[in-house]
Design a protein around this motif. Structure first.
Motif, short mmCIF file in Angstrom:
data_model
loop_
_atom_site.label_atom_id
_atom_site.label_comp_id
_atom_site.label_asym_id
_atom_site.label_seq_id
_atom_site.Cartn_x
_atom_site.Cartn_y
_atom_site.Cartn_z
N ASN A 86 38.87 50.30 52.90
CA ASN A 86 37.48 50.54 52.53
C ASN A 86 36.62 50.01 53.65
N THR A 87 35.87 50.90 54.30
CA THR A 87 35.07 50.51 55.45
C THR A 87 33.65 50.10 55.08
N ARG A 88 33.33 50.06 53.79
CA ARG A 88 31.98 49.69 53.37
C ARG A 88 31.90 48.41 52.55
N GLN A 89 33.03 47.85 52.19
CA GLN A 89 33.03 46.65 51.37
C GLN A 89 33.85 45.56 52.04
N THR A 90 33.58 44.32 51.66
CA THR A 90 34.40 43.17 52.00
C THR A 90 34.71 42.47 50.68
N VAL A 91 35.54 41.45 50.73
CA VAL A 91 35.82 40.70 49.51
C VAL A 91 34.52 40.11 48.97
N ALA A 92 33.69 39.54 49.84
CA ALA A 92 32.43 38.92 49.41
C ALA A 92 31.49 39.94 48.77
N SER A 93 31.34 41.11 49.36
CA SER A 93 30.43 42.10 48.78
C SER A 93 31.02 42.70 47.50
N ASN A 109 48.14 35.56 52.89
CA ASN A 109 48.59 35.08 54.21
C ASN A 109 47.44 34.43 54.99
N GLY A 110 46.60 33.67 54.30
CA GLY A 110 45.50 32.95 54.93
C GLY A 110 44.18 33.72 55.01
N ARG A 111 44.17 34.98 54.65
CA ARG A 111 42.93 35.77 54.69
C ARG A 111 42.18 35.66 53.37
N ALA A 112 40.85 35.76 53.45
CA ALA A 112 40.03 35.80 52.24
C ALA A 112 40.48 36.99 51.40
N ALA A 113 40.67 36.75 50.11
CA ALA A 113 41.18 37.80 49.23
C ALA A 113 40.66 37.55 47.81
N ALA A 114 40.91 38.52 46.96
CA ALA A 114 40.58 38.39 45.54
C ALA A 114 41.51 39.26 44.73
N SER A 115 41.78 38.80 43.54
CA SER A 115 42.55 39.55 42.55
C SER A 115 41.55 39.93 41.47
N ALA A 116 41.42 41.22 41.21
CA ALA A 116 40.39 41.69 40.28
C ALA A 116 40.95 42.70 39.30
N VAL A 117 40.39 42.67 38.11
CA VAL A 117 40.73 43.65 37.08
C VAL A 117 39.45 44.42 36.78
N PRO A 118 39.48 45.73 36.98
CA PRO A 118 38.29 46.54 36.72
C PRO A 118 37.95 46.59 35.23
N ASN A 119 36.65 46.73 34.94
CA ASN A 119 36.23 46.92 33.56
C ASN A 119 37.03 48.06 32.96
N GLY A 120 37.53 47.88 31.77
CA GLY A 120 38.28 48.92 31.09
C GLY A 120 39.75 48.98 31.46
N ALA A 121 40.16 48.29 32.51
CA ALA A 121 41.55 48.37 32.95
C ALA A 121 42.42 47.29 32.32
N THR A 122 41.82 46.38 31.56
CA THR A 122 42.64 45.33 30.95
C THR A 122 43.65 45.93 29.99
N GLU A 123 43.28 47.00 29.32
CA GLU A 123 44.22 47.67 28.42
C GLU A 123 45.13 48.63 29.17
N ALA A 124 44.72 49.04 30.35
CA ALA A 124 45.53 49.96 31.15
C ALA A 124 46.57 49.21 31.99
N ARG A 125 46.55 47.87 31.91
CA ARG A 125 47.49 47.04 32.64
C ARG A 125 47.43 47.34 34.14
N ALA A 126 46.26 47.12 34.73
CA ALA A 126 46.02 47.43 36.14
C ALA A 126 45.36 46.25 36.84
N CYS A 127 45.57 46.17 38.17
CA CYS A 127 45.01 45.09 38.96
C CYS A 127 44.70 45.60 40.37
N VAL A 128 43.67 45.03 40.98
CA VAL A 128 43.30 45.33 42.35
C VAL A 128 43.37 44.02 43.13
N LEU A 129 44.17 43.99 44.18
CA LEU A 129 44.22 42.84 45.08
C LEU A 129 43.58 43.32 46.37
#
Length: 172
Positions: A86-93, A109-129
């Motif tokens: 994604n060329t328009r977002q960063t973890v902070a944004s 591996n030492g880089r800024a990161a986040a583990s996120a679950v999108p709205n509505g995906a908690t029941e879909a068993r999905a994750c975005v790292l």
């Protein structure tokens, strides 16, 4: 089942183009990011052996729902995966966006990161790292596609991200 998986992954990509471009302060021109991440092919980030080790098919399917966020979808077992730059977002944004049911800062591996679950995906068993790369980010999106619900999708996304990280530019 594939249509459901595809729809869920599309939802994780950014929910809709309007959600991503709303905050113009964070998307003030994608040109520098495009240059830094131009050589990154989401379908070429992992070797066949690495893909197989995660239970993913070795032939990825390019998918680009948004022009600034090309990705590659992999069918698999126990999870499906989508690798995306994604060329328009960063973890902070990304943290400021209202599309997340949860957003937990971490590192890959030492880089800024986040583990996120999108709205509505908690029941879909999905994750975005996601982790910072170049002047954008790389996302590893995983979704468990079958019952029983015994896979930690975020842990699986982190495992994949740790293999992807050495293959992309350092954050700018």
């Amino acid at each position: 089942m594939t249509a459901v998986t595809g729809a869920a992954l599309l939802g994780m990509t950014g929910c809709s183009p309007g959600d991503i471009t709303e905050d113009s302060s964070e998307t003030t021109g994608a040109k520098p990011s495009d240059e830094v991440l131009a050589g990154v092919d989401p379908c070429g980030l992992l070797s066949d052996e690495e893909l197989k080790s995660f239970g993913l098919e070795t032939r990825g399917e390019p998918r680009s729902e948004l022009p600034w966020a090309p990705g590659c979808y992999y069918a698999g077992e126990p999870v499906t995966a989508r690798l995306e730059k994604n060329t328009r977002q960063t973890v902070a944004s990304s943290e400021k966006r209202s599309v997340w049911a949860s957003f937990d800062r971490t590192q890959v591996n030492g880089r800024a990161a986040a583990s996120a679950v999108p709205n509505g995906a908690t029941e879909a068993r999905a994750c975005v790292l996601m982790f910072d790369a170049g002047q954008g980010l790389i996302q590893v999106q995983t979704q468990e596609i079958r019952l029983p619900d015994d896979v930690d999708e975020c842990a699986k996304a982190l495992e994949i991200a740790e293999k992807v990280e050495p293959n992309v530019p350092e954050p700018a």
